[in-house]
Design an enzyme around this catalytic site. Sequence first.
Site, PDB file in Angstrom:
ATOM      1  N   GLY A   1      43.526  -1.673 -27.795  1.00  0.00           N
ATOM      2  CA  GLY A   1      43.207  -2.195 -26.464  1.00  0.00           C
ATOM      3  C   GLY A   1      41.761  -2.592 -26.247  1.00  0.00           C
TER       4      GLY A   1
ATOM      5  N   GLU B   1      36.728   2.039 -24.360  1.00  0.00           N
ATOM      6  CA  GLU B   1      38.152   2.002 -24.012  1.00  0.00           C
ATOM      7  C   GLU B   1      38.441   0.801 -23.120  1.00  0.00           C
ATOM      8  OE1 GLU B   1      41.062   2.809 -24.426  1.00  0.00           O
ATOM      9  OE2 GLU B   1      41.488   4.953 -24.383  1.00  0.00           O
ATOM     10  N   ASP B   2      39.662   0.328 -23.185  1.00  0.00           N
ATOM     11  CA  ASP B   2      40.090  -0.703 -22.238  1.00  0.00           C
ATOM     12  C   ASP B   2      40.277  -0.108 -20.847  1.00  0.00           C
ATOM     13  OD1 ASP B   2      42.293   0.818 -23.063  1.00  0.00           O
ATOM     14  OD2 ASP B   2      43.548  -0.896 -23.591  1.00  0.00           O
TER      15      ASP B   2
ATOM     16  N   ASP C   1      43.184   6.125 -17.863  1.00  0.00           N
ATOM     17  CA  ASP C   1      44.277   6.280 -16.899  1.00  0.00           C
ATOM     18  C   ASP C   1      44.452   7.781 -16.626  1.00  0.00           C
ATOM     19  OD1 ASP C   1      46.609   5.420 -15.456  1.00  0.00           O
ATOM     20  OD2 ASP C   1      47.852   5.763 -17.205  1.00  0.00           O
TER      21      ASP C   1
ATOM     22  N   LYS D   1      41.186   4.175 -13.738  1.00  0.00           N
ATOM     23  CA  LYS D   1      42.178   4.462 -12.684  1.00  0.00           C
ATOM     24  C   LYS D   1      42.058   5.935 -12.310  1.00  0.00           C
ATOM     25  CE  LYS D   1      46.120   1.555 -14.065  1.00  0.00           C
ATOM     26  NZ  LYS D   1      47.412   1.693 -14.794  1.00  0.00           N
TER      27      LYS D   1
ATOM     28  N   PHE E   1      50.130  -1.310 -13.220  1.00  0.00           N
ATOM     29  CA  PHE E   1      50.077  -1.477 -14.668  1.00  0.00           C
ATOM     30  C   PHE E   1      49.581  -2.891 -14.933  1.00  0.00           C
ATOM     31  CE2 PHE E   1      51.380  -2.063 -19.001  1.00  0.00           C
ATOM     32  CZ  PHE E   1      51.066  -0.841 -19.542  1.00  0.00           C
ATOM     33  N   VAL E   2      48.437  -2.992 -15.583  1.00  0.00           N
ATOM     34  CA  VAL E   2      47.790  -4.296 -15.756  1.00  0.00           C
ATOM     35  C   VAL E   2      47.848  -4.728 -17.220  1.00  0.00           C
ATOM     36  CG1 VAL E   2      46.282  -3.962 -13.766  1.00  0.00           C
ATOM     37  CG2 VAL E   2      45.491  -3.227 -16.030  1.00  0.00           C
TER      38      VAL E   2
ATOM     39  N   ASP F   1      47.964  -4.358 -23.111  1.00  0.00           N
ATOM     40  CA  ASP F   1      49.289  -4.902 -23.420  1.00  0.00           C
ATOM     41  C   ASP F   1      50.380  -4.315 -22.553  1.00  0.00           C
ATOM     42  OD1 ASP F   1      49.112  -2.241 -24.668  1.00  0.00           O
ATOM     43  OD2 ASP F   1      51.047  -2.747 -25.563  1.00  0.00           O
TER      44      ASP F   1
ATOM     45  N   ARG G   1      47.873  -9.068 -24.695  1.00  0.00           N
ATOM     46  CA  ARG G   1      46.492  -8.653 -24.970  1.00  0.00           C
ATOM     47  C   ARG G   1      45.556  -9.863 -25.002  1.00  0.00           C
ATOM     48  NH1 ARG G   1      46.588  -3.292 -26.737  1.00  0.00           N
ATOM     49  NH2 ARG G   1      48.355  -2.646 -27.999  1.00  0.00           N
TER      50      ARG G   1
HETATM   51  P1  IMP Z   1      45.366   7.616 -20.822  1.00  0.00           P
HETATM   52  O1  IMP Z   1      45.474   8.427 -22.060  1.00  0.00           O
HETATM   53  O2  IMP Z   1      46.521   7.873 -19.882  1.00  0.00           O
HETATM   54  O3  IMP Z   1      44.032   7.702 -20.116  1.00  0.00           O
HETATM   55  O4  IMP Z   1      45.610   6.121 -21.204  1.00  0.00           O
HETATM   56  C1  IMP Z   1      44.791   5.442 -21.985  1.00  0.00           C
HETATM   57  C2  IMP Z   1      45.511   4.283 -22.644  1.00  0.00           C
HETATM   58  O5  IMP Z   1      46.730   3.937 -21.993  1.00  0.00           O
HETATM   59  C3  IMP Z   1      44.663   3.062 -22.551  1.00  0.00           C
HETATM   60  O6  IMP Z   1      43.801   2.979 -23.660  1.00  0.00           O
HETATM   61  C4  IMP Z   1      45.684   1.961 -22.554  1.00  0.00           C
HETATM   62  O7  IMP Z   1      45.975   1.579 -23.873  1.00  0.00           O
HETATM   63  C5  IMP Z   1      46.914   2.553 -21.928  1.00  0.00           C
HETATM   64  N1  IMP Z   1      47.036   2.143 -20.516  1.00  0.00           N
HETATM   65  C6  IMP Z   1      46.868   2.891 -19.409  1.00  0.00           C
HETATM   66  N2  IMP Z   1      47.065   2.194 -18.281  1.00  0.00           N
HETATM   67  C7  IMP Z   1      47.351   0.932 -18.682  1.00  0.00           C
HETATM   68  C8  IMP Z   1      47.636  -0.296 -17.975  1.00  0.00           C
HETATM   69  O8  IMP Z   1      47.646  -0.400 -16.736  1.00  0.00           O
HETATM   70  N3  IMP Z   1      47.887  -1.365 -18.762  1.00  0.00           N
HETATM   71  C9  IMP Z   1      47.885  -1.333 -20.121  1.00  0.00           C
HETATM   72  N4  IMP Z   1      47.606  -0.220 -20.816  1.00  0.00           N
HETATM   73  C10 IMP Z   1      47.358   0.910 -20.107  1.00  0.00           C
HETATM   74 MG    MG Z   2      44.125   1.877 -25.306  1.00  0.00          MG
END
Ligand code: IMP
Ligand code: MG
Length: 188
Positions: free
Chosen positions: A48, A103-104, A107, A135, A161-162, A168, A174
């Site tokens: 990402g 990081e992208d 979340d 987020k 969800f973006v 992706d 992407r």
């Molecule tokens: P986390 O572990 O829940 O913080 O999520 C991190 C990863 O989840 C990010 O690096 C993304 O790859 C993916 N992710 C979380 N939210 C989104 C979204 O809205 N769109 C796309 N990928 C997401």
């Molecule tokens: Mg990611």
Amino acid sequence: MSLDSHIESVLWTHDQISDRVAQLAAQISTDFDSDSAPPPVVVGVATGAFLFLADLVRKIQLPVSVDFVRVESYGSGTESNGAPVISVNLKLDVKDKHVILVEDIVDTGITVSCLIPYLESKGASSVSVCTFLDKPSRRKVQVELLGKGKFYRGFQCPDYFVVGYGMDFAELYRNLPYIGVLKPEYYK
Ligand code: IMP
Ligand code: MG
């Protein structure tokens, strides 16, 4: 069918993204400017972060090295399964280095919270996080940085969800140069 026709709304345009990336890079260039510390290591979380990292490092006015890690935690859906596994390890030695984890999107916080102790175990002297989107409303784990690490974020993202700019849905979208929300029929 063109790619753009899959998108319901655009949250950040290519120009808005570029402006914000330049600001983040300027801040990082100031914060990590040091005559005594070794050059920082920018570590992207694949896949990402690939576009954000590429844009960011080209605007950082300091010598940096670049590496990637890969963490598997997402299936093809829109929710983390909560059990991240580091599936591609660092190639570079980060011992006594300042690491900037790129990081992208942060979340739930589970992915970066798994990577920070990993980088600590490799001897990093600090770990900062630079995420394009954040987020905070969805956080399940608070992000504990290492040492004097800082948290940089491009934009706070509403709870959608973006896709695009590296992010992706089911490995698609992407390559969109902007960030948007898919039309509901494409989330199926
Ligand atoms: P986390 O572990 O829940 O913080 O999520 C991190 C990863 O989840 C990010 O690096 C993304 O790859 C993916 N992710 C979380 N939210 C989104 C979204 O809205 N769109 C796309 N990928 C997401
Ligand atoms: Mg990611």
